[in-house]
Design a protein around this motif. Structure first.
Motif, PDB file in Angstrom:
ATOM      1  N   MET A  19       0.823  -1.208   0.000  1.00  0.00           N
ATOM      2  CA  MET A  19       0.000   0.000   0.000  1.00  0.00           C
ATOM      3  C   MET A  19       0.856   1.256   0.000  1.00  0.00           C
ATOM      4  SD  MET A  19      -3.268  -0.775   2.502  1.00  0.00           S
ATOM      5  CE  MET A  19      -2.370  -1.530   3.860  1.00  0.00           C
ATOM      6  N   VAL A  20       1.863   1.281   0.871  1.00  0.00           N
ATOM      7  CA  VAL A  20       2.683   2.478   1.027  1.00  0.00           C
ATOM      8  C   VAL A  20       3.526   2.738  -0.219  1.00  0.00           C
ATOM      9  CG1 VAL A  20       4.623   3.465   2.309  1.00  0.00           C
ATOM     10  CG2 VAL A  20       2.744   2.374   3.535  1.00  0.00           C
ATOM     11  N   LEU A  21       4.185   1.715  -0.738  1.00  0.00           N
ATOM     12  CA  LEU A  21       5.066   1.899  -1.890  1.00  0.00           C
ATOM     13  C   LEU A  21       4.286   2.213  -3.158  1.00  0.00           C
ATOM     14  CD1 LEU A  21       7.707  -0.921  -1.257  1.00  0.00           C
ATOM     15  CD2 LEU A  21       7.899   1.518  -0.784  1.00  0.00           C
ATOM     16  N   ALA A  22       3.146   1.555  -3.350  1.00  0.00           N
ATOM     17  CA  ALA A  22       2.342   1.809  -4.548  1.00  0.00           C
ATOM     18  C   ALA A  22       1.776   3.226  -4.535  1.00  0.00           C
ATOM     19  CB  ALA A  22       1.211   0.792  -4.655  1.00  0.00           C
ATOM     20  N   SER A  23       1.182   3.618  -3.423  1.00  0.00           N
ATOM     21  CA  SER A  23       0.609   4.965  -3.335  1.00  0.00           C
ATOM     22  C   SER A  23       1.705   6.023  -3.331  1.00  0.00           C
ATOM     23  CB  SER A  23      -0.267   5.095  -2.084  1.00  0.00           C
ATOM     24  OG  SER A  23       0.435   4.727  -0.914  1.00  0.00           O
ATOM     25  N   GLY A  24       2.873   5.709  -2.753  1.00  0.00           N
ATOM     26  CA  GLY A  24       3.995   6.639  -2.785  1.00  0.00           C
ATOM     27  C   GLY A  24       4.513   6.858  -4.197  1.00  0.00           C
ATOM     28  N   ALA A  25       4.570   5.771  -4.987  1.00  0.00           N
ATOM     29  CA  ALA A  25       5.011   5.893  -6.380  1.00  0.00           C
ATOM     30  C   ALA A  25       4.035   6.740  -7.191  1.00  0.00           C
ATOM     31  CB  ALA A  25       5.147   4.499  -7.003  1.00  0.00           C
ATOM     32  N   ILE A  26       2.741   6.545  -6.965  1.00  0.00           N
ATOM     33  CA  ILE A  26       1.731   7.341  -7.663  1.00  0.00           C
ATOM     34  C   ILE A  26       1.832   8.803  -7.252  1.00  0.00           C
ATOM     35  CG2 ILE A  26      -0.759   7.719  -7.931  1.00  0.00           C
ATOM     36  CD1 ILE A  26      -1.096   4.663  -7.619  1.00  0.00           C
ATOM     37  N   ALA A  27       2.066   9.046  -5.965  1.00  0.00           N
ATOM     38  CA  ALA A  27       2.225  10.422  -5.482  1.00  0.00           C
ATOM     39  C   ALA A  27       3.412  11.100  -6.145  1.00  0.00           C
ATOM     40  CB  ALA A  27       2.390  10.421  -3.963  1.00  0.00           C
ATOM     41  N   LEU A  28       4.494  10.359  -6.331  1.00  0.00           N
ATOM     42  CA  LEU A  28       5.677  10.914  -6.990  1.00  0.00           C
ATOM     43  C   LEU A  28       5.403  11.201  -8.462  1.00  0.00           C
ATOM     44  CD1 LEU A  28       8.715  11.615  -6.991  1.00  0.00           C
ATOM     45  CD2 LEU A  28       9.165   9.187  -7.444  1.00  0.00           C
ATOM     46  N   LEU A  29       4.776  10.257  -9.149  1.00  0.00           N
ATOM     47  CA  LEU A  29       4.546  10.390 -10.588  1.00  0.00           C
ATOM     48  C   LEU A  29       3.547  11.491 -10.925  1.00  0.00           C
ATOM     49  CD1 LEU A  29       4.432   6.610 -11.611  1.00  0.00           C
ATOM     50  CD2 LEU A  29       6.264   8.255 -12.055  1.00  0.00           C
ATOM     51  N   VAL A  30       2.607  11.745 -10.033  1.00  0.00           N
ATOM     52  CA  VAL A  30       1.592  12.774 -10.292  1.00  0.00           C
ATOM     53  C   VAL A  30       1.904  14.066  -9.525  1.00  0.00           C
ATOM     54  CG1 VAL A  30      -0.875  13.333 -10.193  1.00  0.00           C
ATOM     55  CG2 VAL A  30      -0.146  10.992 -10.689  1.00  0.00           C
ATOM     56  N   GLY A  31       2.337  13.929  -8.285  1.00  0.00           N
ATOM     57  CA  GLY A  31       2.563  15.101  -7.447  1.00  0.00           C
ATOM     58  C   GLY A  31       3.731  15.948  -7.889  1.00  0.00           C
ATOM     59  N   LEU A  32       4.825  15.320  -8.342  1.00  0.00           N
ATOM     60  CA  LEU A  32       5.990  16.100  -8.776  1.00  0.00           C
ATOM     61  C   LEU A  32       5.686  16.938 -10.022  1.00  0.00           C
ATOM     62  CD1 LEU A  32       8.889  16.942  -8.411  1.00  0.00           C
ATOM     63  CD2 LEU A  32       9.611  14.857  -9.609  1.00  0.00           C
ATOM     64  N   PRO A  33       5.062  16.376 -11.063  1.00  0.00           N
ATOM     65  CA  PRO A  33       4.680  17.228 -12.205  1.00  0.00           C
ATOM     66  C   PRO A  33       3.744  18.365 -11.813  1.00  0.00           C
ATOM     67  CG  PRO A  33       4.587  14.921 -12.841  1.00  0.00           C
ATOM     68  CD  PRO A  33       4.812  14.948 -11.357  1.00  0.00           C
ATOM     69  N   LEU A  34       2.828  18.098 -10.890  1.00  0.00           N
ATOM     70  CA  LEU A  34       1.948  19.174 -10.408  1.00  0.00           C
ATOM     71  C   LEU A  34       2.767  20.285  -9.756  1.00  0.00           C
ATOM     72  CD1 LEU A  34      -1.203  17.488  -8.784  1.00  0.00           C
ATOM     73  CD2 LEU A  34      -1.164  19.104 -10.687  1.00  0.00           C
ATOM     74  N   ALA A  35       3.727  19.890  -8.935  1.00  0.00           N
ATOM     75  CA  ALA A  35       4.577  20.877  -8.265  1.00  0.00           C
ATOM     76  C   ALA A  35       5.378  21.687  -9.278  1.00  0.00           C
ATOM     77  CB  ALA A  35       5.520  20.166  -7.286  1.00  0.00           C
ATOM     78  N   ILE A  36       5.894  21.014 -10.302  1.00  0.00           N
ATOM     79  CA  ILE A  36       6.674  21.704 -11.331  1.00  0.00           C
ATOM     80  C   ILE A  36       5.805  22.702 -12.083  1.00  0.00           C
ATOM     81  CG2 ILE A  36       7.894  21.375 -13.523  1.00  0.00           C
ATOM     82  CD1 ILE A  36       8.910  18.700 -12.393  1.00  0.00           C
ATOM     83  N   ILE A  37       4.564  22.321 -12.383  1.00  0.00           N
ATOM     84  CA  ILE A  37       3.650  23.225 -13.093  1.00  0.00           C
ATOM     85  C   ILE A  37       3.342  24.450 -12.240  1.00  0.00           C
ATOM     86  CG2 ILE A  37       1.292  23.470 -13.982  1.00  0.00           C
ATOM     87  CD1 ILE A  37       1.450  20.515 -14.810  1.00  0.00           C
ATOM     88  N   VAL A  38       3.015  24.225 -10.965  1.00  0.00           N
ATOM     89  CA  VAL A  38       2.690  25.348 -10.074  1.00  0.00           C
ATOM     90  C   VAL A  38       3.903  26.264  -9.919  1.00  0.00           C
ATOM     91  CG1 VAL A  38       2.074  25.992  -7.716  1.00  0.00           C
ATOM     92  CG2 VAL A  38       0.894  24.094  -8.831  1.00  0.00           C
ATOM     93  N   PHE A  39       5.076  25.670  -9.719  1.00  0.00           N
ATOM     94  CA  PHE A  39       6.292  26.465  -9.525  1.00  0.00           C
ATOM     95  C   PHE A  39       6.629  27.283 -10.768  1.00  0.00           C
ATOM     96  CE2 PHE A  39      10.899  26.712 -10.269  1.00  0.00           C
ATOM     97  CZ  PHE A  39      11.272  27.523  -9.213  1.00  0.00           C
TER      98      PHE A  39
END
Length: 219
Positions: A19-39
């Motif tokens: 659960m932790v690794l799968a959801s963490g990987a999804i958070a990285l793959l989606v959350g980092l691009p979101l952060a880059i767009i906002v920044f």
């Protein structure tokens, strides 16, 4: 009895890690691009598009404001639609991922904002495009902070996965509730707490090591 407890704890630990690794990987793959767009949209030196940055930033904050236990309940229909059930390890990954994406996106955006503006200007002076500024300047400089932020996210997900056990998600939280709390088995409760502490310590140690390795070498 001891062997049974060990087997249950090992199985629950495996489910928690999934659960932790799968959801963490999804958070990285989606959350980092979101952060880059906002920044990049919020910086005049880059894209300078506040009409993109502000709504996305508000959406990230709105999702972060929802308590995880409420998010679990709200997303039950979505979880059933995506995985066919609202119970089990696979089902828990859906709300865990949706909770982790805005959490890591905000942490990553803060890490990107911490990069010295002079670095951006230096890359641009050398003829670098906005894409090159991000890929060869900002992201490598912020990498240790990005890794540390992911480490914090994974640790938070470990606690959230235990909370997901309250609705039959499996893992250590489910084991603690069904075999520890409901059956008054103190040994199971202690074993779960010890394993959770060990998991958090291991994740933090690995994160610290990777962040140190990723730090730019000065001088």
């Amino acid at each position: 009895m001891f062997r049974l407890i060990v087997n249950l704890v090992l199985q629950a630990t495996e489910q928690t890690l999934i659960m932790v690794l799968a959801s963490g990987a999804i958070a990285l793959l989606v959350g980092l691009p979101l952060a880059i767009i906002v920044f990049s949209a919020s910086r005049k030196e880059l894209y300078g598009s506040p009409w993109i940055a502000r709504p996305l930033s508000l959406l990230i904050d709105a999702l972060r404001a929802i308590p995880f236990i409420i998010l679990l309940v709200i997303l039950l229909p979505v979880t059933r639609w995506l995985v066919g059930t609202s119970l089990g390890t696979g089902a828990a990954i859906v709300p865990l991922s949706i909770a982790a994406i805005p959490y890591y996106a905000r942490i990553a955006e803060i890490a990107l904002r911490g990069v010295d503006t002079g670095l951006i200007e230096a890359v641009q002076v050398m003829g670098g495009s906005r894409w090159m500024v991000m890929c060869y300047g900002v992201i490598p400089e912020a990498l240790p902070s990005l890794i540390s932020g992911l480490t914090v996210t994974l640790i938070t997900l470990t606690g959230a996965s235990a909370m997901a056990g309250a609705i039959g998600a499996g893992g250590l939280g489910d084991l603690a509730i069904r075999y520890g709390y409901q059956r008054f088995n103190t040994q199971v409760m202690i074993a779960v707490v010890v394993v959770l502490i060990a998991l958090v310590g291991l994740i933090q140690a690995i994160g610290n090591f990777l962040a140190k390795r990723a730090a730019p070498q000065r001088g």
